[in-house]
Structures are given as C-alpha cells and as structure tokens.
Scaffold this active site. Structure first.
Site, mmCIF file in Angstrom:
data_model
loop_
_atom_site.group_PDB
_atom_site.id
_atom_site.type_symbol
_atom_site.label_atom_id
_atom_site.label_comp_id
_atom_site.label_asym_id
_atom_site.label_seq_id
_atom_site.Cartn_x
_atom_site.Cartn_y
_atom_site.Cartn_z
ATOM 1 N N GLU A 87 -8.583 74.118 -65.670
ATOM 2 C CA GLU A 87 -7.344 73.743 -66.377
ATOM 3 C C GLU A 87 -7.563 72.534 -67.278
ATOM 4 O OE1 GLU A 87 -4.776 75.551 -66.508
ATOM 5 O OE2 GLU A 87 -4.756 76.787 -64.693
ATOM 6 N N ARG A 91 -7.030 73.122 -71.274
ATOM 7 C CA ARG A 91 -5.852 72.467 -71.878
ATOM 8 C C ARG A 91 -6.230 71.149 -72.561
ATOM 9 N NH1 ARG A 91 -0.683 74.426 -68.280
ATOM 10 N NH2 ARG A 91 -1.831 75.880 -66.989
ATOM 11 N N ASP A 220 -9.900 87.414 -65.703
ATOM 12 C CA ASP A 220 -9.497 87.547 -67.116
ATOM 13 C C ASP A 220 -10.325 86.844 -68.198
ATOM 14 O OD1 ASP A 220 -8.448 85.144 -66.139
ATOM 15 O OD2 ASP A 220 -6.373 85.585 -66.617
ATOM 16 N N GLU A 354 0.632 86.177 -72.753
ATOM 17 C CA GLU A 354 -0.403 87.213 -72.979
ATOM 18 C C GLU A 354 0.072 88.425 -73.789
ATOM 19 O OE1 GLU A 354 0.194 85.773 -70.009
ATOM 20 O OE2 GLU A 354 -1.582 84.491 -69.866
ATOM 21 N N THR A 440 -8.790 80.036 -74.452
ATOM 22 C CA THR A 440 -7.840 80.815 -73.652
ATOM 23 C C THR A 440 -6.477 80.143 -73.519
ATOM 24 O OG1 THR A 440 -7.672 82.214 -71.683
ATOM 25 C CG2 THR A 440 -8.487 79.949 -71.359
HETATM 26 C C1 DMJ Z 1 -2.932 79.879 -69.635
HETATM 27 O O1 DMJ Z 1 -3.152 78.635 -69.097
HETATM 28 C C2 DMJ Z 1 -4.210 80.519 -70.090
HETATM 29 O O2 DMJ Z 1 -3.914 81.561 -70.971
HETATM 30 C C3 DMJ Z 1 -5.043 81.057 -68.961
HETATM 31 O O3 DMJ Z 1 -6.195 81.736 -69.407
HETATM 32 C C4 DMJ Z 1 -4.236 81.982 -68.102
HETATM 33 N N1 DMJ Z 1 -2.938 81.476 -67.766
HETATM 34 C C5 DMJ Z 1 -2.156 80.697 -68.651
HETATM 35 C C6 DMJ Z 1 -0.985 81.372 -69.312
HETATM 36 O O4 DMJ Z 1 -0.407 82.420 -68.679
#
Ligand code: DMJ
Length: 465
Positions: A87, A91, A220, A354, A440
C-alpha cells in the site's frame, strides 16, 4: 471551458477532506472527521498524496498547491508503525513519482526516493521475496498474521516493479531494480501448477504455500505489472512480456468461463477446483487484457480485444443488475446466479475503480461509445447513492436504493475512480497510452525511452539465468 462532472466531484471530495480530515489518511464523510487506519504505519495524508496528480491533471491548481504545500511541510517519512509495503508503494511512492513526472517539482522526487529507501529492509529474507509488513522506523518486517504459514502475497510482492524501476531511474541507484528483478527471476523459474501462479509464497523457502489462484484480490496486480513492465520499458522487457502471455494463456485455459446466460467471467481456482466467483477487483482485467492485446499477430490481437470486451461487459452487467447501478464486491455464477452477489457479505461497494478503469481503457482502444455511456451511468449512480452532504461514501448494499453508507471516502476514489472517469471523457492525448502507464493506484508513470533494461548486465544476469 466546460467543467467535467468528475472534476466537480473531485473538488467536492477534496474540499470536504480538506475541511474535516486534513492531514489524516481518509475522510469519514458522515461523522465529518478523519480516519487513520493501520495500512500506512505512521504515515499520514494518504488522500493528499493519492490526489496530487488527479488535481493537477484536472487543472484544480489551488487545490494542487495546497496539497503540494502539505507534502512539503507535513509529510513526515520518519514514522514508526506497521505499514503495508504494497500500500505504501502503490499510493505514496506511486503518487509522489507521478507528481514529480507531471510537475517536475524536485520535492516529490526526493520524497519518493527517501521513502523507497525505507522500504528496502523488507527484502532482507532468504529468497529476497519481501514480507508484507514493515516498520518504516526500525526496518523490521514480518508477514501478515492472516497469510498462511508466514507467506507473502503474490499481488503484494508482485506489484513493486513499475515504481522500483523508476526509483532506480531517478536515484541512479540500481538496488531498486535489482530487488524487483530478483522477484521476477524467482517467479519465472518456479514450477507453476498448470502454468498458474498461486497467491501465497514463502519468503523463506521460495515455494508456494497454497494453491489458490485469483485474478481478483491477492493475485490481481501481479499480472497487471507484468504487461505494464513490458509497456513501460518501451516494449523491450521481453521476459515480462513472455511471462504475461504465458500466464494469460494458463488463465484462459483454466479460469475463463462462460455462464449459461452467455457472460464471460474469470473464476477462482482452489487446488484444481473452480469457485465460480468474480470479485470487483478482478474487473480491472478487461482493461489489462485490452492494453496487452496490442502486440503480436492481428488474429491474436482481435482475440484478446474480444476477451477484454467480454469481461468488461460482464462487469458492467454486475452493475446493471443491481438496484443502485453500482456493482457488488463479488458476484457469482452458480446456483442460478449470473453476475449477482448471492451472499450478504458481498453486497457492498466501497467506491472501487476497477470497472470504470476497464471502461476507460476500452474506450481509448475502441472508441465504442457504449463505454462512455456506461461511465456516465456510473457517474449518475455515484451522485445519487454515494454523494452525501460532506463527501462521497461507500454503501453497504448495492441491491437496495434505501442505502446505508459506510462512512468512508477511500483515498483510491480520489486517485483512481475519479481520475479514470475524467480520462474516459477527455481526449486521448491527455496522458496518452503511448507515453504513460498507470500504476495500480492510477498514478501515471512515463514510458522509459531508450531503456537500458536489455543492456543492463545485472538484469540480464538475474532474469535469463
Ligand atoms: C487500489 O488500492 C488498487 O487498485 C489496488 O490494486 C487494488 N485495490 C484498490 C482499489 O480497489
């Protein structure tokens, strides 16, 4: 100039965060206070760092300047506490890197590299596969208590590549790229059941711990980062490309299913047994398969574009089949269900991006107007069910219009959901896919031209052995 609805939504979400939760990680819009949580250790301001690039590209310059000032004066990286390596990377490191590349402000680059250094001790394991949790102060790291047998999670240690390669680019320190190439090398070599990558791996032995495979949560973004590593290297990182296509072939052979009603979906795999469930998280895969379709023979390209469109259509169905026109956390294709949640515990929507993310990519790839129409439906549903007096909130049950709010404005709503909506309704040359890849968390990173990836002796050694 006409203001896009998503820019107005962003301003509203930001203004309320600033008013009630400034410097905290997220806004609690019903109780009008801040949320800190336990994902970022002692780090604060997740919503600020996640918002920098969105504010900037939307032209919300007063708000961007406030965010920049906060990073300058108040983003304290000398924190203690249990942080998620994943995270913090997607982020904070991702957000700071994007802010640097978009604005050229050295402040963001310096903070990104400073923070990147603090993540390195997590890789001090017998295999170099990092553990999931790190104390940014002491450098001690450990595995999540809930992960079986001290394992690390595929979607976590497999979602560092883009940011770490850029950290090396910016710092001229090869260590970041070495760390992620070592992960790549191990994953490339290890035996995979039916060619699939299970979600749990021991950082001590380097073996899989369980045979649960998912394109949704826990798996994912590992797949996403394979194809994006290739694209970010200006299509020179052939190992990433090969691993991505081989994985996708195994996914198609083992996980991709067609429902009795004709919907294509990605099931989950538990040691050979299919669980006919698709998570909201797995809906990013429409976009991923779309951007990955670009390479290879025309026939293959069309095949992947069709698959991407089918998955995106299924995810849209999960939205249209609910009363709120927002999709549940997970939907199923068994016991007569078709793209609907059958369990009470799967009915919530926490402002996730998503599905909209896939609309955005599919729009850019095909210009089929239905993707903008679907995006517009999402804007209307968000406005109707998630906007509250002081921000946006997730909802507990997408199947009832007398909604119950969860009192949380997630930082990824600001970095991803609203950014992807904005891009969906913008011209293709705003953050063109020819020049940028999105991490992501939807933080754009530039494609590295004249990449030295292929020439770099270290990488050749670590990947092709
Ligand atoms: C985000 O923090 C990112 O997209 C992560 O890869 C998966 N979950 C969340 C959003 O749903």
């Amino acid at each position: 100039m006409e203001v896009q609805p998503s820019a107005e939504m962003m301003k509203f979400a930001w203004d309320n965060y600033k008013r009630y939760a400034w410097g905290k990680n997220e806004l609690r819009p019903l109780t009008r206070n801040g949320h800190i949580g336990n994902m970022f250790g002692g780090l604060r301001g997740a919503s600020v760092v996640d918002s920098l690039d969105t504010l900037y590209i939307m032209g919300l310059m007063d708000e961007y300047n406030d965010a920049k000032e906060w990073v300058k004066t108040s983003l304290d990286l000398n924190s203690n506490g249990e942080a998620s390596l994943f995270e913090v990377n997607i982020r904070y490191v991702g957000g700071l890197l994007s802010a640097y590349y978009l604005t050229g402000e050295e402040l963001f680059k310096n903070k990104a590299v400073e923070l990147g250094e603090k993540l390195l001790p997590a890789f001090n394991t017998p295999t170099g596969i990092p553990r999931g949790v790190i104390n940014l102060g002491s450098g001690t790291s450990w595995s999540w208590g809930w992960a079986s047998a001290g394992s690390s999670i595929l979607a976590e240690f497999g979602t560092l590549h883009l940011e770490f390669v850029h950290l090396t680019e910016l710092s001229s320190n090869p260590v970041y790229t070495e760390k992620v190439m070592n992960i790549r090398k191990l994953l490339n070599k290890i035996e995979k059941p039916h060619g699939l990558y299970p979600n749990f791996l021991s950082p001590v032995s380097g073996n899989w711990v369980q045979h649960h495979v998912s394109i949704g949560g826990l798996g994912d973004s590992f797949y996403e980062y394979l194809i994006k590593s290739y694209l970010m290297s200006d299509k020179t990182d052939d190992d990433a490309k090969k691993m991505y296509y081989t994985a996708l072939e195994a996914i198609e052979a083992n996980l991709v299913q067609k429902s009795p009603g004709g919907l294509t979906y990605m099931a989950e795999w538990r040691g050979g047994i299919l669980d006919h469930k698709m998570g909201h998280l797995a809906c990013f895969s429409g976009g991923m398969i779309g951007i990955g379709a670009d390479d290879g023979a025309a026939e293959k390209r069309q095949h992947y574009l069709d698959l991407a469109a089918e998955i995106t259509h299924t995810c849209h169905e999960s939205y249209t089949r609910s009363a709120t026109k927002l999709g549940p956390e997970a939907f199923r294709f068994d016991s007569g269900a078709e793209a609907t949640a059958t369990r009470l515990s799967d009915r919530y929507y926490i402002l996730r991006p998503e599905v909209i993310e896939s609309y955005m990519y599919m729009w850019r790839l095909t210009h089929d107007p239905k993707y903008r129409e679907w995006g517009w439906e999402a804007v209307e549903a968000l406005e109707q069910h998630c906007r509250v007096e002081s921000g946006f909130s997730g909802i507990r049950d997408v199947y009832t219009t007398s909604v119950s709010h969860d009192n949380m404005q997630q930082s990824f709503f600001l970095s991803e959901t609203l950014k992807y909506l904005y891009l969906l309704f913008s011209d293709d040359d705003l953050l063109s896919l020819e020049d940028w890849v999105f991490n992501t968390e939807a933080h754009p990173l530039p494609i590295i031209r004249n990449s030295c990836l292929q020439d770099d002796a270290t990488q050749e050694k670590t990947v092709s052995e």
